[in-house]
Scaffold this motif. Structure first.
Motif, PDB file in Angstrom:
ATOM      1  N   ASP A  88      35.671   9.702  79.631  1.00  0.00           N
ATOM      2  CA  ASP A  88      34.560   9.301  80.501  1.00  0.00           C
ATOM      3  C   ASP A  88      34.571   7.935  80.792  1.00  0.00           C
ATOM      4  O   ASP A  88      34.969   7.020  80.037  1.00  0.00           O
ATOM      5  CB  ASP A  88      33.336   9.804  79.925  1.00  0.00           C
ATOM      6  CG  ASP A  88      33.430  11.485  79.901  1.00  0.00           C
ATOM      7  OD1 ASP A  88      33.762  11.982  80.741  1.00  0.00           O
ATOM      8  OD2 ASP A  88      32.746  11.929  78.928  1.00  0.00           O
ATOM      9  N   SER A 130      29.469   6.343  85.357  1.00  0.00           N
ATOM     10  CA  SER A 130      29.341   7.562  84.461  1.00  0.00           C
ATOM     11  C   SER A 130      30.634   8.594  84.988  1.00  0.00           C
ATOM     12  O   SER A 130      31.349   8.403  86.039  1.00  0.00           O
ATOM     13  CB  SER A 130      28.271   8.029  84.761  1.00  0.00           C
ATOM     14  OG  SER A 130      27.724   8.397  86.052  1.00  0.00           O
ATOM     15  N   GLY A 131      30.388   9.667  84.229  1.00  0.00           N
ATOM     16  CA  GLY A 131      31.485  10.597  84.813  1.00  0.00           C
ATOM     17  C   GLY A 131      32.811  10.821  84.187  1.00  0.00           C
ATOM     18  O   GLY A 131      33.193   9.627  83.709  1.00  0.00           O
ATOM     19  N   PRO A 132      33.573  11.919  84.629  1.00  0.00           N
ATOM     20  CA  PRO A 132      35.050  11.583  84.115  1.00  0.00           C
ATOM     21  C   PRO A 132      35.697  10.446  84.760  1.00  0.00           C
ATOM     22  O   PRO A 132      35.502  10.157  86.017  1.00  0.00           O
ATOM     23  CB  PRO A 132      35.542  13.025  84.493  1.00  0.00           C
ATOM     24  CG  PRO A 132      34.263  13.810  84.289  1.00  0.00           C
ATOM     25  CD  PRO A 132      33.394  13.077  85.015  1.00  0.00           C
ATOM     26  N   VAL A 146      28.664  20.749  83.241  1.00  0.00           N
ATOM     27  CA  VAL A 146      28.155  19.768  83.658  1.00  0.00           C
ATOM     28  C   VAL A 146      28.872  18.421  83.129  1.00  0.00           C
ATOM     29  O   VAL A 146      29.060  17.476  83.832  1.00  0.00           O
ATOM     30  CB  VAL A 146      26.705  19.605  83.263  1.00  0.00           C
ATOM     31  CG1 VAL A 146      26.253  18.384  83.233  1.00  0.00           C
ATOM     32  CG2 VAL A 146      25.902  20.884  83.852  1.00  0.00           C
ATOM     33  N   ASN A 147      29.430  18.533  81.866  1.00  0.00           N
ATOM     34  CA  ASN A 147      29.973  17.268  81.244  1.00  0.00           C
ATOM     35  C   ASN A 147      31.484  17.007  81.941  1.00  0.00           C
ATOM     36  O   ASN A 147      31.802  15.816  81.835  1.00  0.00           O
ATOM     37  CB  ASN A 147      30.192  17.521  79.708  1.00  0.00           C
ATOM     38  CG  ASN A 147      29.149  17.305  78.889  1.00  0.00           C
ATOM     39  OD1 ASN A 147      28.104  17.029  79.296  1.00  0.00           O
ATOM     40  ND2 ASN A 147      29.195  18.032  77.651  1.00  0.00           N
ATOM     41  N   ASP A 148      31.803  17.724  82.909  1.00  0.00           N
ATOM     42  CA  ASP A 148      33.206  17.808  83.364  1.00  0.00           C
ATOM     43  C   ASP A 148      32.914  17.396  85.032  1.00  0.00           C
ATOM     44  O   ASP A 148      33.925  17.323  85.918  1.00  0.00           O
ATOM     45  CB  ASP A 148      33.932  19.093  83.334  1.00  0.00           C
ATOM     46  CG  ASP A 148      34.648  19.145  81.964  1.00  0.00           C
ATOM     47  OD1 ASP A 148      34.715  18.048  81.352  1.00  0.00           O
ATOM     48  OD2 ASP A 148      34.619  20.093  81.479  1.00  0.00           O
ATOM     49  N   ASP A 150      31.259  14.532  87.798  1.00  0.00           N
ATOM     50  CA  ASP A 150      30.876  13.319  87.837  1.00  0.00           C
ATOM     51  C   ASP A 150      29.429  13.449  88.905  1.00  0.00           C
ATOM     52  O   ASP A 150      29.560  13.929  90.055  1.00  0.00           O
ATOM     53  CB  ASP A 150      31.856  12.379  88.904  1.00  0.00           C
ATOM     54  CG  ASP A 150      31.141  11.153  89.335  1.00  0.00           C
ATOM     55  OD1 ASP A 150      30.587  10.413  88.793  1.00  0.00           O
ATOM     56  OD2 ASP A 150      31.634  10.722  90.657  1.00  0.00           O
ATOM     57  N   SER A 156      34.883  17.209  89.958  1.00  0.00           N
ATOM     58  CA  SER A 156      34.856  17.792  88.489  1.00  0.00           C
ATOM     59  C   SER A 156      36.251  16.832  88.068  1.00  0.00           C
ATOM     60  O   SER A 156      37.237  16.154  88.527  1.00  0.00           O
ATOM     61  CB  SER A 156      35.478  19.167  88.275  1.00  0.00           C
ATOM     62  OG  SER A 156      36.493  19.524  89.209  1.00  0.00           O
ATOM     63  N   ARG A 157      36.456  17.255  86.706  1.00  0.00           N
ATOM     64  CA  ARG A 157      37.282  16.431  85.766  1.00  0.00           C
ATOM     65  C   ARG A 157      38.828  17.146  86.019  1.00  0.00           C
ATOM     66  O   ARG A 157      38.826  18.160  86.296  1.00  0.00           O
ATOM     67  CB  ARG A 157      37.143  16.714  84.326  1.00  0.00           C
ATOM     68  CG  ARG A 157      38.132  15.875  83.498  1.00  0.00           C
ATOM     69  CD  ARG A 157      37.850  16.295  81.976  1.00  0.00           C
ATOM     70  NE  ARG A 157      36.448  15.933  81.558  1.00  0.00           N
ATOM     71  CZ  ARG A 157      35.888  14.885  80.889  1.00  0.00           C
ATOM     72  NH1 ARG A 157      36.551  13.851  81.364  1.00  0.00           N
ATOM     73  NH2 ARG A 157      34.801  15.001  80.867  1.00  0.00           N
TER      74      ARG A 157
END
Length: 214
Positions: A88, A130-132, A146-148, A150, A156-157
């Motif tokens: 990230d 922030s984000g991947p 959500v963690n994947d 931005d 997404s990642r």
């Protein structure tokens, strides 16, 4: 020849083609009994490191910025693709050209990169905080974690599968391509060994804490 591996099949087909050509010249054979046979696509040798010249060609291509950053970072850091793709933006220390990754097995470790990545990375991030680090080109589906995603772009990642596909597409133009992500990593470690890197340094580059194979 039907059940043989592609490489063996192609070698034998070439030999038979030469023999049939000679037999036709001698008048012993009419027509071409191999007319309906075609060489089979043979996968490249994924066990060999790529030459420094080939690495330069791959990294110096005019492909998309995201791909250029990714190939540079993978080669220069010798990290596994899975490790880099999970980065990230807050994991990055762009000033010191390094980042904290989660190694195979769960250990946290620092990888470092060189000028190529350092020059391109800020352009790709374009101020994102922030984000991947590496994102897909389109917005994420609702099922993506959500963690994947931005939050700034909704993208997404980038997945390992897509990364591997992109690299194979990118290197299919070479006579002994396409190449694999493992070859990119293996090439960096091989070149470091050729330059005289010690065993501890090579183990650190590879992310191993023992004498395990690359």
């Amino acid at each position: 020849m039907g059940a043989k591996a592609a490489k063996t099949f192609n070698i034998r087909l070439t030999a038979l083609g030469s023999a049939c050509g000679y037999w036709r010249e001698q008048g012993w054979l009419a027509g071409d009994p191999l007319v309906r046979l075609r060489a089979r696509p043979a996968p490249g040798d994924t066990s060999k490191a790529l030459s420094r010249d080939r690495i330069t060609q791959i990294l110096g291509s005019d492909s998309a910025l995201r791909e250029r950053v990714l190939w540079h970072m993978l080669y220069e850091s010798s990290a596994r693709a899975e490790e880099v793709l999970m980065l990230d933006v807050p994991d990055l220390d762009t000033a010191n050209r390094c980042a904290v990754v989660t190694r195979k097995g769960g250990a946290r470790d620092v990888i470092a990169w060189q000028t190529g990545t350092a020059r391109l990375l800020p352009r790709m991030l374009a101020g994102r905080q922030s984000g991947p680090v590496f994102l897909t080109g389109r917005k994420a589906r609702s099922s993506v974690a959500v963690n994947d995603i931005d939050p700034a772009t909704g993208r997404s990642r980038l997945s390992y599968r897509r990364t591997a596909e992109l690299f194979e597409e990118h290197t299919s133009v070479f006579d002994n391509g396409p190449y694999t992500l493992h070859q990119l990593r293996h090439s960096r470690l091989t070149h470091a060994a050729e330059d005289g890197a010690s065993t501890p340094v090579l183990m650190k580059l590879s992310g191993h804490t023992s004498g395990a194979a690359w």
